[in-house]
Design a protein around this motif. Structure first.
Motif, short mmCIF file in Angstrom:
data_model
loop_
_atom_site.label_atom_id
_atom_site.label_comp_id
_atom_site.label_asym_id
_atom_site.label_seq_id
_atom_site.Cartn_x
_atom_site.Cartn_y
_atom_site.Cartn_z
N GLU A 1 -5.31 -8.15 -3.49
CA GLU A 1 -6.28 -7.85 -4.55
C GLU A 1 -7.08 -6.60 -4.22
N ASP A 2 -7.47 -6.44 -2.96
CA ASP A 2 -8.20 -5.23 -2.54
C ASP A 2 -7.35 -3.98 -2.81
N ILE A 3 -6.08 -4.07 -2.45
CA ILE A 3 -5.18 -2.92 -2.59
C ILE A 3 -4.97 -2.57 -4.05
N GLU A 4 -4.69 -3.58 -4.87
CA GLU A 4 -4.43 -3.32 -6.29
C GLU A 4 -5.67 -2.81 -7.01
N LEU B 1 -8.28 -1.06 -5.48
CA LEU B 1 -8.89 0.14 -4.91
C LEU B 1 -7.93 1.28 -4.58
N ALA B 2 -6.65 0.97 -4.34
CA ALA B 2 -5.71 2.00 -3.91
C ALA B 2 -5.43 2.98 -5.05
N THR B 3 -5.35 4.25 -4.70
CA THR B 3 -5.05 5.31 -5.67
C THR B 3 -3.55 5.54 -5.69
N ALA B 4 -2.94 5.28 -6.83
CA ALA B 4 -1.48 5.42 -6.95
C ALA B 4 -1.08 6.88 -7.04
N THR B 5 0.00 7.24 -6.40
CA THR B 5 0.55 8.59 -6.52
C THR B 5 1.25 8.74 -7.86
N LEU C 1 0.83 -1.20 0.00
CA LEU C 1 0.00 0.00 0.00
C LEU C 1 0.87 1.26 0.00
N ILE C 2 1.94 1.24 0.77
CA ILE C 2 2.86 2.38 0.81
C ILE C 2 3.52 2.58 -0.54
N CYS D 1 0.73 4.18 -2.77
CA CYS D 1 0.13 5.46 -2.37
C CYS D 1 1.13 6.48 -1.83
N GLY D 2 2.37 6.04 -1.59
CA GLY D 2 3.34 6.96 -1.03
C GLY D 2 3.31 6.96 0.49
N ASP D 3 4.06 7.89 1.09
CA ASP D 3 4.24 7.86 2.54
C ASP D 3 3.55 9.01 3.27
N ASP D 4 2.60 9.66 2.61
CA ASP D 4 1.85 10.72 3.27
C ASP D 4 0.79 10.11 4.19
N LEU D 5 0.84 10.45 5.48
CA LEU D 5 -0.06 9.83 6.46
C LEU D 5 -1.53 10.12 6.17
N ASN D 6 -1.83 11.36 5.81
CA ASN D 6 -3.23 11.70 5.52
C ASN D 6 -3.78 10.84 4.39
N LEU D 7 -3.00 10.71 3.32
CA LEU D 7 -3.43 9.93 2.17
C LEU D 7 -3.56 8.45 2.54
N LEU D 8 -2.58 7.93 3.28
CA LEU D 8 -2.62 6.52 3.67
C LEU D 8 -3.84 6.21 4.54
N LYS D 9 -4.13 7.10 5.48
CA LYS D 9 -5.29 6.87 6.34
C LYS D 9 -6.58 6.84 5.54
N ASN D 10 -6.71 7.77 4.59
CA ASN D 10 -7.91 7.79 3.75
C ASN D 10 -8.02 6.51 2.91
N GLU D 11 -6.86 6.04 2.42
CA GLU D 11 -6.87 4.82 1.59
C GLU D 11 -7.25 3.60 2.43
N VAL D 12 -6.72 3.50 3.65
CA VAL D 12 -7.07 2.38 4.52
C VAL D 12 -8.56 2.39 4.84
N ASN D 13 -9.09 3.57 5.15
CA ASN D 13 -10.53 3.68 5.44
C ASN D 13 -11.37 3.28 4.23
#
Length: 347
Positions: free
Chosen positions: A205-208, A210-214, A175-176, A179-191
């Motif tokens: 599979e969930d991560i690939e 749904l996660a928004t790539a930087t 996930l990191i 999405c990168g290492d910005d905490l705000n972005l990571l928290k939103n992605e986890v939620n």
């Protein structure tokens, strides 16, 4: 008190042992925002009156700021003056000097908090540095740096648990990387991923899916696809960046930078120079992890191939500056040349 750690700031907030002047800033904006709120509430409470709390942001009237700093507490132990995201890039030197002069008037009864939760000065960063040095002499400065990979993974696991989910170490790292290492972005992605995931554990599979790539993640994905000879993926990612209206020159220079990172660590490894020495020499600071990432990504191609790739970028840069070729065509031709070199240059 000069620079203080996060733990020391927590202690001051808990004990209400305040410095007259605070400067809170750094690349970890989520922490800057969080501790600005906690410190402000500790000084004047969650619902302060207009007589005890004054707030300024961006560009503001310096006379009003000075009046607030010199105000006298009325029916409260402290007054708090909060200044957020000063637009230093728009300031003149005399204005910067005046801000420092006013901040110097902070006292045990009027606490001044200068916070930069979303804005980082570039053009006139020296003016901000001058304020930081002043605060180190008469108050407290807390700089929140980017967190380590392990710490980020622990936060991701914590947020997943808060959503009733679990996540493995490997998937948190994935996930990191996306999405990168910005905490705000990571928290939103986890939620977000937790809300859509049907299982108790967040899967790869969930991560690939749904996660928004930087932007940086997509650039490294292009580089990785090139090195693996996956032309379809490389061009699809390039198309995605154009669809997102990404500046072509930004694509070019960031892609070039990824190969420069790879070449630096390759030559360092061949000469017996450590990754830490390379990071220090080229001032990677919190970006030192990209060296390890680049080393792994380019392990299958030769040093000679890496040199050829850098030559291609130099030629492309000259062509880009000397002709009016369409940037999309220019980048597509560049990736085609990189794919050919990677195919011929395997170890």
């Amino acid at each position: 008190m000069p620079k203080i750690s996060e733990a020391e700031l927590k202690k001051q907030i808990k004990n209400k042992d305040f410095s007259p002047l605070y400067v809170l800033y750094g690349s970890e904006k989520m922490f800057v925002k969080h501790y600005t709120q906690k410190l402000t509430e500790a000084v004047v409470g969650k619902n302060p009156s207009d007589f005890s709390f004054y707030e300024f942001s961006g560009q503001f009237n310096l006379d009003s700021f000075a009046a607030a700093v010199q105000s006298v507490p009325f029916m409260s132990e402290h007054n708090c003056v909060l200044v957020t995201d000063i637009f230093y890039d728009l300031l003149k030197k005399d204005e910067s000097d005046e801000i420092i002069k006013i901040c110097s008037l902070a006292s045990s009864s009027v606490i001044v908090i200068v916070s930069m939760p979303s804005y980082t000065p570039e053009k006139n960063s020296a003016y901000f540095d001058a304020l930081v040095k002043k605060a180190e002499k008469i108050g407290s400065v807390c700089k929140f740096e980017r967190l380590s990979q392990n710490t980020l993974e622990r936060y991701i696991a914590k947020w997943a648990n808060e959503n009733g989910k679990t996540i493995s170490h490997i998937n948190a790292a994935k996930l990191i990387s996306i999405c990168g290492d910005d905490l705000n972005l990571l928290k939103n992605e986890v939620n977000k991923i937790s809300a859509y995931s049907q299982d108790e554990e967040i899967s790869l599979e969930d991560i690939e899916k749904l996660a928004t790539a930087t932007f940086e993640a997509n650039i490294y994905a292009i580089s990785d696809a090139v090195l693996k000879g996956n032309s379809d993926r490389a061009f699809n990612l390039l198309n995605l960046l154009f669809y997102q209206k990404t500046d072509p020159q930004r694509i070019f220079f960031t892609l070039a930078g990824s190969y420069i990172d790879a070449y630096r660590i390759r030559v360092a490894d061949e000469c017996g120079v450590t990754q830490e020495e390379v990071a220090k020499a080229f001032e990677y600071k919190n970006r030192a992890f990209v060296l390890k990432k680049s080393r792994t990504a380019t392990s299958r191609i030769s040093t000679q191939a890496l040199r050829k790739i850098l030559d291609v970028f130099v030629d492309a840069d000259i062509k880009m500056k000397s002709t009016s070729v369409d940037m999309r065509i220019h980048l597509e031709q560049l990736i085609a040349r990189l794919l050919l070199i990677a195919k011929e240059g395997g170890v």
